[in-house]
Design a protein around this motif. Sequence first.
Motif, PDB file in Angstrom:
ATOM      1  N   ILE B  18       0.848  -1.175  -0.013  1.00 10.09           N
ATOM      2  CA  ILE B  18      -0.165   0.100  -0.175  1.00 10.09           C
ATOM      3  C   ILE B  18       0.879   1.413  -0.055  1.00 10.09           C
ATOM      4  N   GLY B  19       2.142   1.241   0.197  1.00  9.09           N
ATOM      5  CA  GLY B  19       3.034   2.441   0.309  1.00  9.09           C
ATOM      6  C   GLY B  19       2.671   3.386   1.505  1.00  9.09           C
ATOM      7  N   ASN B  20       2.276   4.712   1.342  1.00  7.48           N
ATOM      8  CA  ASN B  20       1.721   5.547   1.894  1.00  7.48           C
ATOM      9  C   ASN B  20       2.524   5.814   3.537  1.00  7.48           C
ATOM     10  N   GLU B  21       3.755   5.357   3.511  1.00  8.04           N
ATOM     11  CA  GLU B  21       4.478   5.492   4.975  1.00  8.04           C
ATOM     12  C   GLU B  21       4.887   6.751   5.107  1.00  8.04           C
ATOM     13  N   ILE B  22       5.349   6.970   6.362  1.00  6.41           N
ATOM     14  CA  ILE B  22       5.645   8.291   6.770  1.00  6.41           C
ATOM     15  C   ILE B  22       7.228   8.710   6.299  1.00  6.41           C
ATOM     16  N   ASN B  23       7.331   9.915   5.792  1.00  8.79           N
ATOM     17  CA  ASN B  23       8.463  10.379   5.153  1.00  8.79           C
ATOM     18  C   ASN B  23       8.836   9.818   3.546  1.00  8.79           C
ATOM     19  N   ILE B  24       7.882   9.283   3.021  1.00 10.05           N
ATOM     20  CA  ILE B  24       8.076   9.099   1.463  1.00 10.05           C
ATOM     21  C   ILE B  24       8.078  10.169   0.671  1.00 10.05           C
ATOM     22  N   ALA B  25       8.577  10.026  -0.368  1.00  7.95           N
ATOM     23  CA  ALA B  25       8.563  11.441  -1.308  1.00  7.95           C
ATOM     24  C   ALA B  25       7.279  11.535  -2.108  1.00  7.95           C
ATOM     25  N   LYS B  85      -5.578 -11.881 -12.679  1.00  6.83           N
ATOM     26  CA  LYS B  85      -6.446 -10.404 -12.822  1.00  6.83           C
ATOM     27  C   LYS B  85      -5.739  -9.636 -13.793  1.00  6.83           C
ATOM     28  N   ASN B  86      -4.422 -10.051 -14.329  1.00 14.77           N
ATOM     29  CA  ASN B  86      -3.819  -9.258 -15.259  1.00 14.77           C
ATOM     30  C   ASN B  86      -3.188  -7.843 -14.770  1.00 14.77           C
ATOM     31  N   ILE B  87      -2.908  -7.838 -13.645  1.00 11.59           N
ATOM     32  CA  ILE B  87      -2.513  -6.580 -12.914  1.00 11.59           C
ATOM     33  C   ILE B  87      -1.048  -6.422 -12.936  1.00 11.59           C
ATOM     34  N   PRO B  88      -0.555  -5.384 -13.649  1.00 12.76           N
ATOM     35  CA  PRO B  88       1.007  -5.318 -13.661  1.00 12.76           C
ATOM     36  C   PRO B  88       1.504  -4.998 -12.013  1.00 12.76           C
ATOM     37  N   LEU B  89       3.045  -5.225 -12.000  1.00  8.55           N
ATOM     38  CA  LEU B  89       3.500  -4.714 -10.714  1.00  8.55           C
ATOM     39  C   LEU B  89       3.634  -3.250 -10.728  1.00  8.55           C
ATOM     40  N   LEU B  90       3.344  -2.613  -9.576  1.00  4.67           N
ATOM     41  CA  LEU B  90       3.375  -1.218  -9.411  1.00  4.67           C
ATOM     42  C   LEU B  90       4.436  -0.688  -8.325  1.00  4.67           C
ATOM     43  N   ALA B  91       4.635   0.676  -8.797  1.00  2.09           N
ATOM     44  CA  ALA B  91       5.361   1.434  -7.968  1.00  2.09           C
ATOM     45  C   ALA B  91       4.505   1.662  -6.479  1.00  2.09           C
ATOM     46  N   LEU B  92       5.030   1.757  -5.566  1.00  4.43           N
ATOM     47  CA  LEU B  92       4.386   2.043  -4.336  1.00  4.43           C
ATOM     48  C   LEU B  92       3.870   3.503  -4.096  1.00  4.43           C
ATOM     49  N   GLU B  93       4.632   4.444  -4.588  1.00  2.00           N
ATOM     50  CA  GLU B  93       4.496   5.844  -4.516  1.00  2.00           C
ATOM     51  C   GLU B  93       3.141   6.353  -5.098  1.00  2.00           C
ATOM     52  N   THR B  94       3.403   6.109  -6.566  1.00  2.00           N
ATOM     53  CA  THR B  94       2.317   6.665  -7.226  1.00  2.00           C
ATOM     54  C   THR B  94       1.215   5.569  -7.730  1.00  2.00           C
ATOM     55  N   ASP B 225      32.810  10.543   5.671  1.00  2.00           N
ATOM     56  CA  ASP B 225      31.953  11.558   6.461  1.00  2.00           C
ATOM     57  C   ASP B 225      31.317  12.476   5.901  1.00  2.00           C
ATOM     58  N   SER B 226      31.844  13.096   4.841  1.00  2.00           N
ATOM     59  CA  SER B 226      31.333  14.115   3.954  1.00  2.00           C
ATOM     60  C   SER B 226      30.123  13.637   3.085  1.00  2.00           C
ATOM     61  N   SER B 227      30.127  12.237   2.863  1.00  2.00           N
ATOM     62  CA  SER B 227      29.227  11.807   1.640  1.00  2.00           C
ATOM     63  C   SER B 227      27.837  11.869   2.204  1.00  2.00           C
ATOM     64  N   TYR B 228      27.016  11.925   1.120  1.00  2.00           N
ATOM     65  CA  TYR B 228      25.357  12.087   1.451  1.00  2.00           C
ATOM     66  C   TYR B 228      24.856  11.134   2.548  1.00  2.00           C
ATOM     67  N   PHE B 229      23.895  11.642   3.364  1.00  2.00           N
ATOM     68  CA  PHE B 229      23.242  10.880   4.143  1.00  2.00           C
ATOM     69  C   PHE B 229      21.744  11.448   4.624  1.00  2.00           C
ATOM     70  N   PRO B 230      20.901  10.658   4.289  1.00  2.00           N
ATOM     71  CA  PRO B 230      19.388  11.283   4.584  1.00  2.00           C
ATOM     72  C   PRO B 230      19.303  11.975   6.086  1.00  2.00           C
ATOM     73  N   LYS B 231      18.457  12.820   6.099  1.00  2.09           N
ATOM     74  CA  LYS B 231      17.798  13.436   7.293  1.00  2.09           C
ATOM     75  C   LYS B 231      16.881  12.383   8.123  1.00  2.09           C
ATOM     76  N   SER B 232      16.284  11.775   6.812  1.00  2.00           N
ATOM     77  CA  SER B 232      15.155  10.845   7.450  1.00  2.00           C
ATOM     78  C   SER B 232      14.941   9.586   6.672  1.00  2.00           C
ATOM     79  N   TYR B 233      14.541   8.626   7.273  1.00  5.67           N
ATOM     80  CA  TYR B 233      14.317   7.288   6.772  1.00  5.67           C
ATOM     81  C   TYR B 233      12.743   7.258   6.440  1.00  5.67           C
ATOM     82  N   ILE B 234      12.453   6.620   5.435  1.00  3.80           N
ATOM     83  CA  ILE B 234      10.871   6.095   5.370  1.00  3.80           C
ATOM     84  C   ILE B 234      10.746   5.126   6.453  1.00  3.80           C
TER      85      ILE B 234
END
Lengths: 177, 592
Positions: B18-25, B85-94, B225-234
């Motif tokens: 279902i997706g819809n989690e906290i902190n998703i884009a 039911k012939n439903i394709p695999l979907l992405a969770l966000e959209t 140490d200076s590489s990218y790291f997120p402020k939040s996780y899903i």
Amino acid sequence: MPRLLVLFSKTDVMKFIGHLDLLTLFQRAINRAGLPVRYSQGFNPHQKVGFAAPLPLGVEGLNEVAEITLEKYCEPYDAALSLAKQMPRHLFIKDARMAEEYEKKSAALACAAKYKIRPREGEETEVTLNLAGGLKQYMKEFKIPDYTYVSRIELLRKTESGLVPLYQIYKGNNHES
Amino acid sequence: MAYPDYCLAAVEKPGRYIGNEINIARKNVEDIDIRFAFCFPDVYEIGMSHMGLQIMYALLNERADTYCERSFAPWTDMEIILRQKNIPLLALETGDPLSLFDFIGFTLQYELCYTNVLNMLDLAGIPLFSSQRDEKAPIICAGGSCAVNPEPMADFIDFFYIGDGEACINDILDIYKANKFNHGTKREFLRNIRNVPGIYVPVLFDDSQDGSSKKTEKAFVSDLDSSYFPKSYITPLIETVQDRVSVEVFRGCIRGCRFCQAGYIYRPVRERSLETLIKQADDLIKTTGQEEISMLSLSASDYIHCNELITALTQKLSPIHVNVSLPSLRIDKVSLELMSKAGEIRKSGLTFAPEAGSQRMRDIINKGITEEEILRGIRQAFESGRNRIKLYFMIGLPYETEEDILAIPALAERVLDQFFSIPKDKRPKNGANISISVSCFVPKPFTPFQWVGQDTLETFRAKQNLIKRNLNRKIRFSYHDAEQSIIEAALARGDRKSGQAIYNAWKNGARFDGWSEKFSYIRWVESFTQTEIDFYAHRERTSDEVLPWDHIDVGVSKRFLIKEYNQAKSAQITPNCRESCGGCGIEGCIYA
């Protein structure tokens, strides 16, 4: 200890989140909102959060009640607002109030609920059933398939004048809506 | 669009889809140039426990021109309904079908997920073989630790990304965007990225070469140490396998255990500073509200500032009821002190991995721990109130003899003796609960044991039985399925031809091969041939053989791996990187 009662709805995809996961969801939302929640004492402290009655997986709820024990009093409106900001879509905080001291735990008060059941398009019934397996029994008795749309409209409690909505206050005149 | 209710109502765990989690884009697809589907070829609860997913998801979504969404392998109950039911695999966000995306990126964390990659593509309605896909089909790419030997999956994947994801993914997307606006073809795009570090494009690979010509060098972040790291996780809405947030203390490992692929491919060791880690932990706890944070690394106690880190974090987080956990600990004094500091004292169980029973065997694999240290560590664990000890061992290691096998139950017994040698009033009252878990050695590319012939099924079983017969009845015994380990080895060391076997296995119904209840050995034997399984898994290779992954360069020299293999033969240990440099050839190492 002050208890905050939270009225919320859980619809759409959120009806597929089960009872235990909903509890975790609330606890994490409380953490993010920074509510002064009370923890249990002992070896493995946990937040004192509970629900009036678990919703079966796949059933939506329009007026569900959560009960949060707090360390200190906080303004219900502010608490509701800060909690609402932390909720995923389709979990909507509708209202909050402090429980009166004489009020029993909402889990102890809730005894029945009003449901809307739609086995087929255009065929809709509203029934009031007890919370002790009433829905399951009804579905079985009328041979209603598992994936039927079911909505719990209102949780109910017993009073001298019959079943009334759980969230409302009936003693005293201090209820504001 | 999303999966219809009748689908979700009919499956065991609808929360997976279902997706819809906290902190998703959440983005408007119309404003987006690049749609990227990050696919994890296992079930939601496993995929959402993977830190790499969280980092890549956030990193890609930092870009205003890109929308990264997620998809996971649907469990078999969901697959049946989707196909019916012939439903394709979907992405969770959209909730859009994967076939609409520009990129579909798989992370390959274990070999037994390969059939799930094929199944997800098929459920998305995308042709499996890259040769069958036209311009309209999404570009299929793959990364993760298994990508260091890309050949078995090369028929299905347009390009592989080898190394640290943070390093070059933005370069790839920039090149893609430029190519898209210039109306370039997919082939042109692939040509344009082939010289980006870490990129391997199978269709452009000239296999007439002998492995000495141009290699693909792994992409790598020199300053973690200076590489990218997120402020939040899903923050998932359902319980996941690792239901906690994690920060990565350091990447790489100083130890050099000779069986461990991670210990070589993630070199050199790159640490994060104390300040950075505390800040990252603080951000994650605030934005997720989760109640546990884990210090991720290959060997937590090897972090120089580990003590300070745990002290600082527990001081900060205990008052708000957040637990700090330390996986991957060695059995030494330092580790036990750290654990009690982290408040893990109240936990009753401890897991240790001596890996081998005899000292000779531990020296062969370069585990660098003595029996005395093991027993002392466990004794301290008992004395600190823990009574549940789980010990991990491996069988089928090179040069293993019957004596080495028998040393496993013997060591377990001495662990039990330790318990009883502690005065009654000083040991846990409810008795000792000791269990051993025995897995089967799988030789992996880019380790000193990459040439080793794996034990046969019969040998593994004989060794398992030998342990069982000689184990004290008070000690519980569990072992890993040898059949799965053999297929894992065949896939790990496979070549371009293995793709056909993976395809056959999928065609024959292979799904979730990492799940023992779904795995079928017979199916894999039929999909390969016994001769091929012998060839890929059981055959000892010579050091002058050209290996299927020789065109990939993870930075550790082959000469070093050969030297290490020879050291193993004579049970010679190699000191850890901090003690003295073994000369593995990696660039940018602080210990070299």
